[in-house]
Design an enzyme around this catalytic site. Structure first.
Site, PDB file in Angstrom:
ATOM      1  N   ASP A   1     -26.460 -18.151  -9.880  1.00 56.25           N
ATOM      2  CA  ASP A   1     -25.053 -19.687 -10.458  1.00 56.25           C
ATOM      3  C   ASP A   1     -24.316 -18.963 -10.964  1.00 56.25           C
ATOM      4  OD1 ASP A   1     -26.169 -22.788 -10.802  1.00 56.25           O
ATOM      5  OD2 ASP A   1     -23.883 -21.795 -11.588  1.00 56.25           O
TER       6      ASP A   1
ATOM      7  N   HIS B   1     -31.898 -27.648  -4.082  1.00 61.04           N
ATOM      8  CA  HIS B   1     -31.909 -26.612  -4.821  1.00 61.04           C
ATOM      9  C   HIS B   1     -32.410 -26.160  -6.775  1.00 61.04           C
ATOM     10  CE1 HIS B   1     -28.211 -28.579  -5.809  1.00 61.04           C
ATOM     11  NE2 HIS B   1     -27.802 -28.583  -7.375  1.00 61.04           N
TER      12      HIS B   1
ATOM     13  N   ASN C   1     -32.132 -31.225 -10.011  1.00 56.01           N
ATOM     14  CA  ASN C   1     -30.794 -32.878 -10.100  1.00 56.01           C
ATOM     15  C   ASN C   1     -31.509 -33.572  -8.945  1.00 56.01           C
ATOM     16  OD1 ASN C   1     -30.514 -31.886 -12.748  1.00 56.01           O
ATOM     17  ND2 ASN C   1     -29.055 -30.822 -11.914  1.00 56.01           N
TER      18      ASN C   1
HETATM   19  P1  5GP Z   1     -25.959 -29.877  -9.352  1.00 50.24           P
HETATM   20  O1  5GP Z   1     -25.217 -30.503 -10.338  1.00 50.24           O
HETATM   21  O2  5GP Z   1     -25.823 -30.148  -8.255  1.00 50.24           O
HETATM   22  O3  5GP Z   1     -27.626 -29.490 -10.259  1.00 50.24           O
HETATM   23  O4  5GP Z   1     -26.103 -27.960  -9.208  1.00 50.24           O
HETATM   24  C1  5GP Z   1     -25.012 -27.632  -8.686  1.00 50.24           C
HETATM   25  C2  5GP Z   1     -24.765 -25.437  -9.017  1.00 50.24           C
HETATM   26  O5  5GP Z   1     -24.044 -24.944  -8.362  1.00 50.24           O
HETATM   27  C3  5GP Z   1     -24.113 -25.795 -10.272  1.00 50.24           C
HETATM   28  O6  5GP Z   1     -24.284 -24.788 -11.430  1.00 50.24           O
HETATM   29  C4  5GP Z   1     -23.151 -24.923 -10.080  1.00 50.24           C
HETATM   30  O7  5GP Z   1     -22.773 -23.184 -11.012  1.00 50.24           O
HETATM   31  C5  5GP Z   1     -23.598 -23.850  -8.534  1.00 50.24           C
HETATM   32  N1  5GP Z   1     -22.415 -23.525  -7.536  1.00 50.24           N
HETATM   33  C6  5GP Z   1     -22.059 -24.752  -7.104  1.00 50.24           C
HETATM   34  N2  5GP Z   1     -20.524 -23.972  -5.985  1.00 50.24           N
HETATM   35  C7  5GP Z   1     -20.888 -22.457  -6.418  1.00 50.24           C
HETATM   36  C8  5GP Z   1     -20.225 -21.438  -5.433  1.00 50.24           C
HETATM   37  O8  5GP Z   1     -19.694 -21.664  -4.488  1.00 50.24           O
HETATM   38  N3  5GP Z   1     -21.608 -20.708  -5.985  1.00 50.24           N
HETATM   39  C9  5GP Z   1     -22.881 -20.394  -6.687  1.00 50.24           C
HETATM   40  N4  5GP Z   1     -23.307 -19.501  -6.862  1.00 50.24           N
HETATM   41  N5  5GP Z   1     -22.831 -21.001  -7.489  1.00 50.24           N
HETATM   42  C10 5GP Z   1     -22.310 -22.261  -7.036  1.00 50.24           C
END
Ligand code: 5GP
Ligand code: ZN
Length: 114
Positions: free
Chosen positions: A28, A95, A82
């Site tokens: 992440d 994810h 989520n």
């Molecule tokens: P969500 O809130 O959708 O469950 O989590 C999305 C996750 O994706 C977040 O923890 C955020 O830090 C991660 N994330 C968002 N954009 C990127 C990216 O471009 N690269 C990586 N490695 N993680 C990302």
């Protein structure tokens, strides 16, 4: 194309942990714990709600390879996905978050875990 599809296509760089034909695990970008990995199917599904059970079954096996690679399979970890607005999902590509490498604490009502 969504941001995680771009990561799958290597249009956006990521720190890859493990990859096979169907799945990808990467760190992440904004870790909340010492270990914070994301595991995705390479095919786009909006969330767990839209994902066929055959994919979920194969993803389970892949996730256990990832937790071995991260060395949290014995110490333990929390796995979170989520879903949608109330679930706080920001990226609409299925994810699983794998968090660990330290005690992640208990789930506490009225506190955000991620
Ligand atoms: P969500 O809130 O959708 O469950 O989590 C999305 C996750 O994706 C977040 O923890 C955020 O830090 C991660 N994330 C968002 N954009 C990127 C990216 O471009 N690269 C990586 N490695 N993680 C990302
Ligand atoms: Zn996608």
């Amino acid at each position: 194309m969504c941001i995680f599809c771009k990561i799958v296509n290597k249009e956006i760089p990521s720190k890859v942990i493990l990859e096979d034909e169907n799945f990808l695990a990467f760190h992440d970008i904004n870790p909340t714990r010492k270990v914070h990995a994301l595991v995705i199917p390479k095919a786009h599904y909006n969330s767990f709600e839209d994902t066929p059970s055959t994919i979920m079954g194969n993803m389970s096996d892949f996730i256990r390879e990832v937790t071995k690679e991260l060395n949290v399979n014995e110490s333990g970890y929390r796995m979170i996905t989520n879903i949608g607005k109330d679930g706080g999902q920001e990226v609409s590509h299925l994810h699983f978050h794998i968090i660990g490498g330290e005690s992640v604490g208990r789930l506490v009502r009225d506190k955000n875990d991620l």
